[in-house]
Design a protein around this motif. Sequence first.
Motif, mmCIF file in Angstrom:
data_model
loop_
_atom_site.group_PDB
_atom_site.id
_atom_site.type_symbol
_atom_site.label_atom_id
_atom_site.label_comp_id
_atom_site.label_asym_id
_atom_site.label_seq_id
_atom_site.Cartn_x
_atom_site.Cartn_y
_atom_site.Cartn_z
ATOM 1 N N LYS A 217 -14.970 7.047 -52.139
ATOM 2 C CA LYS A 217 -16.000 7.771 -52.886
ATOM 3 C C LYS A 217 -17.049 6.843 -53.492
ATOM 4 O O LYS A 217 -18.189 7.247 -53.693
ATOM 5 N N LEU A 218 -16.654 5.622 -53.842
ATOM 6 C CA LEU A 218 -17.504 4.733 -54.634
ATOM 7 C C LEU A 218 -18.088 3.596 -53.795
ATOM 8 O O LEU A 218 -17.356 2.830 -53.166
ATOM 9 N N LEU A 219 -19.403 3.498 -53.769
ATOM 10 C CA LEU A 219 -20.122 2.405 -53.140
ATOM 11 C C LEU A 219 -20.906 1.660 -54.219
ATOM 12 O O LEU A 219 -21.601 2.276 -55.034
ATOM 13 N N MET A 220 -20.829 0.343 -54.233
ATOM 14 C CA MET A 220 -21.534 -0.480 -55.233
ATOM 15 C C MET A 220 -22.554 -1.337 -54.505
ATOM 16 O O MET A 220 -22.279 -1.858 -53.412
ATOM 17 N N GLY A 221 -23.711 -1.487 -55.099
ATOM 18 C CA GLY A 221 -24.732 -2.343 -54.503
ATOM 19 C C GLY A 221 -24.205 -3.750 -54.292
ATOM 20 O O GLY A 221 -23.529 -4.301 -55.153
ATOM 21 N N LYS A 222 -24.501 -4.341 -53.117
ATOM 22 C CA LYS A 222 -23.968 -5.665 -52.808
ATOM 23 C C LYS A 222 -24.457 -6.722 -53.792
ATOM 24 O O LYS A 222 -23.679 -7.571 -54.246
ATOM 25 N N ARG A 223 -25.738 -6.678 -54.167
ATOM 26 C CA ARG A 223 -26.243 -7.665 -55.119
ATOM 27 C C ARG A 223 -25.573 -7.505 -56.473
ATOM 28 O O ARG A 223 -25.224 -8.488 -57.146
ATOM 29 N N VAL A 224 -25.356 -6.255 -56.877
ATOM 30 C CA VAL A 224 -24.672 -5.976 -58.150
ATOM 31 C C VAL A 224 -23.245 -6.528 -58.110
ATOM 32 O O VAL A 224 -22.780 -7.178 -59.062
ATOM 33 N N PHE A 225 -22.575 -6.279 -57.022
ATOM 34 C CA PHE A 225 -21.197 -6.756 -56.859
ATOM 35 C C PHE A 225 -21.136 -8.288 -56.928
ATOM 36 O O PHE A 225 -20.309 -8.868 -57.647
ATOM 37 N N ASP A 226 -22.028 -8.961 -56.187
ATOM 38 C CA ASP A 226 -22.021 -10.431 -56.162
ATOM 39 C C ASP A 226 -22.297 -11.010 -57.546
ATOM 40 O O ASP A 226 -21.671 -11.995 -57.975
ATOM 41 N N GLN A 227 -23.239 -10.401 -58.272
ATOM 42 C CA GLN A 227 -23.553 -10.887 -59.620
ATOM 43 C C GLN A 227 -22.358 -10.710 -60.552
ATOM 44 O O GLN A 227 -22.061 -11.586 -61.388
ATOM 45 N N ALA A 228 -21.646 -9.572 -60.425
ATOM 46 C CA ALA A 228 -20.480 -9.312 -61.266
ATOM 47 C C ALA A 228 -19.367 -10.311 -60.980
ATOM 48 O O ALA A 228 -18.687 -10.794 -61.901
ATOM 49 N N VAL A 229 -19.164 -10.642 -59.694
ATOM 50 C CA VAL A 229 -18.129 -11.624 -59.343
ATOM 51 C C VAL A 229 -18.468 -12.989 -59.952
ATOM 52 O O VAL A 229 -17.605 -13.678 -60.510
ATOM 53 N N ARG A 230 -19.743 -13.402 -59.820
ATOM 54 C CA ARG A 230 -20.149 -14.684 -60.366
ATOM 55 C C ARG A 230 -19.954 -14.708 -61.886
ATOM 56 O O ARG A 230 -19.435 -15.682 -62.440
ATOM 57 N N GLU A 231 -20.351 -13.618 -62.540
ATOM 58 C CA GLU A 231 -20.205 -13.550 -63.999
ATOM 59 C C GLU A 231 -18.732 -13.615 -64.401
ATOM 60 O O GLU A 231 -18.363 -14.320 -65.359
ATOM 61 N N LEU A 232 -17.865 -12.908 -63.674
ATOM 62 C CA LEU A 232 -16.436 -12.914 -63.984
ATOM 63 C C LEU A 232 -15.854 -14.316 -63.795
ATOM 64 O O LEU A 232 -15.043 -14.778 -64.617
ATOM 65 N N LEU B 188 -16.716 -7.484 -67.780
ATOM 66 C CA LEU B 188 -17.540 -6.563 -66.985
ATOM 67 C C LEU B 188 -17.874 -5.271 -67.716
ATOM 68 O O LEU B 188 -18.845 -4.583 -67.368
ATOM 69 N N GLY B 189 -17.044 -4.895 -68.671
ATOM 70 C CA GLY B 189 -17.324 -3.699 -69.459
ATOM 71 C C GLY B 189 -17.230 -2.410 -68.660
ATOM 72 O O GLY B 189 -18.056 -1.505 -68.867
ATOM 73 N N VAL B 190 -16.261 -2.311 -67.737
ATOM 74 C CA VAL B 190 -16.093 -1.082 -66.943
ATOM 75 C C VAL B 190 -14.678 -0.543 -67.141
ATOM 76 O O VAL B 190 -13.774 -1.260 -67.575
ATOM 77 N N THR B 191 -14.495 0.729 -66.808
ATOM 78 C CA THR B 191 -13.186 1.362 -66.942
ATOM 79 C C THR B 191 -12.300 0.986 -65.766
ATOM 80 O O THR B 191 -12.743 0.415 -64.774
ATOM 81 N N ARG B 192 -11.008 1.344 -65.881
ATOM 82 C CA ARG B 192 -10.039 1.052 -64.824
ATOM 83 C C ARG B 192 -10.418 1.718 -63.503
ATOM 84 O O ARG B 192 -10.068 1.221 -62.434
#
Length: 631
Positions: A565-580, A597-601
């Motif tokens: 159901k859930l698709l995440m923008g690739k640039r958004v995903f890459d930035q989140a991984v780097r930040e983590l 990341l400030g997101v729910t489970r």
Amino acid sequence: MVKRFYTIGMAGHIDHGKTTLTKALTNIDTDRLKEEKERAISIELGYAPLSLDDDSQVSIIDVPGHEKFIRQMIAGVAGIDLVLLVVAADEGVMPQTLEHLEILQLLGIHKGLIVVTKIDQMDEEMGELIEMDIHDKVKGTFFEGSELLFVDSLSHMGIPQLKDRIRKYLKDVPMRDASGAFRLPIDQVFTVHGQGTVVRGTVYEGMIQEGEILEVLPQGKKVRARQLQVHHEQQEMGRAGQRVAINLGGISKEEINRGDVLVSTQYYATTDIVDVVLDTVDSLDYPLKQRGSIKLHLGTAEVYGKIVFFDRNELMEDKGVLCQLRLNSPVVTKRGDRFILRRPTPVETIGGGEVIDPKGEKYKFGPATMEMLSRKREGTPGERMIDVLKKEKGLRKQELLKETALEEREGSAILTELMEANNVHVLKDWYLLKVVHDEMIGVLLGELKSYHDQHPLRQGKNKAELKQDLSTYGTSLAEAVIEQGVTDGVFVQGGQFISLPEFQPGYPSQWEKRMVQVEETIFAQKLQVDSYWEIVSEAGIPTTLQEELRHFLLRSGRVVELDEKLLMGKRVFDQAVRELYEKTEERFTLQDAKSVLGVTRKYLVPFMEILDSKGLTKRDGNERVWRKEPQ
């Protein structure tokens, strides 16, 4: 010096001295059956080696002369290079002499000597009468103008002169082709105690080596040539023109019959429909009706069937009749083989001729079929090859040679000529006409263009589906054309998908704005995206395109799939991984990741599972360990 191998046939009326003459020439009695001795006639074929000189090996076949044994006679002469027509001085030319002569003529035998036997029973005047009678009876045959040789087999009078004449004749007879595919029509099958099954015959073409794997046709049974003998002497090799006995492994005597054929390759056709050209005898007792019953004598085989005409409903005396034989059981043959036709009842020889296509089909009555058969008969080897490729679309080399009845050497040379003239294309091991190749490429180009127009989001058409578009040409040939097209740059392959070189997947013009809107929405929602299906529905994307758009976004690398159901923008995903990575220690918990990341489970759990699957992290109990730095 090259060894030359020949087979000589004895033909003529019963009791005219063929067997005695053979013994005088070879010192071997070919009447080996008890009933032959008792009845003083030859029932089966008899064979004996004739010694002439160092560079030739000659076998003599003593064929039966009695009318009841005509089938053995046909089997015997079918493989000979020279025939001795035997006429007894005390009787002259008799009915079976003429029938033998007619069969020899129909089988296309062109070399022969006339031998007058029992000359001890004739005086000079009788000799002149016999000579006149023979010359008169052989007019119009290949014996016309032949000299007569007079012998007495018991006293050996004239035998040296006959041997010398045979030697001179054979010097001008071309050797049989030993370079082609091996073929031996079987005329005798028997067992030897402690050895097993043995077959005997004259090698028509090619060569055989001891230990070679062969095939018995038409059964299709694989066998091994365990041992070879030529006139009771063991040999390592047999070749065209030789009489060979072969001890076969892998088959019992009951599984093989006279008339079967031993071959070394799949070159020879097994068929029950044969296109032929037929010459009748000069006087038929009864007309032969359309679909009339016939008995075919081909090599050593004897098969019943029916004759089919396409330009008449009955046949009397005629030459060059193009027709077809439909047989009750299969035979093994190729183009150019000679045959004899006899009527089963009342028994008489109908005629003989030549095979023009061993793999005939059922045709319609009329001039179109006659024209086609005429082309088959008269066509050059190159024209025959083109005709076969027109019908079959594409063939592998051995299949093509088999269909055109061409030997490897001749067929290869013709294929080279046709390719140099740009008439024939070769793809891997497939041969096809250039016009057929161009036609297939045209179909593929049209299908791909249509597919890209209908499915602009897709990478290309599945290769398996594309092959189905060429199903009328055969899927194996279609695959060869597609693969060569990819190699030549006509098509582009990505995984299992084929596309045109200029094609790039993209949004269809009528839905482009809405699809761009979907993409922008996904990126704008950052880490906590709504359901993909809700986003595309709100954007007004048709249901039929929603799944395709999802695959396109994933395939193009624009998004990352968290779950179905859930698709995440690739640039958004890459930035989140780097930040983590930058804000956690080497070991961290799910709670640590949530704080960064400030997101729910709902989003965090699939996000972390993707990191695990990519090998960036490894789960260790309630913690995760960074395995490598994200790029």
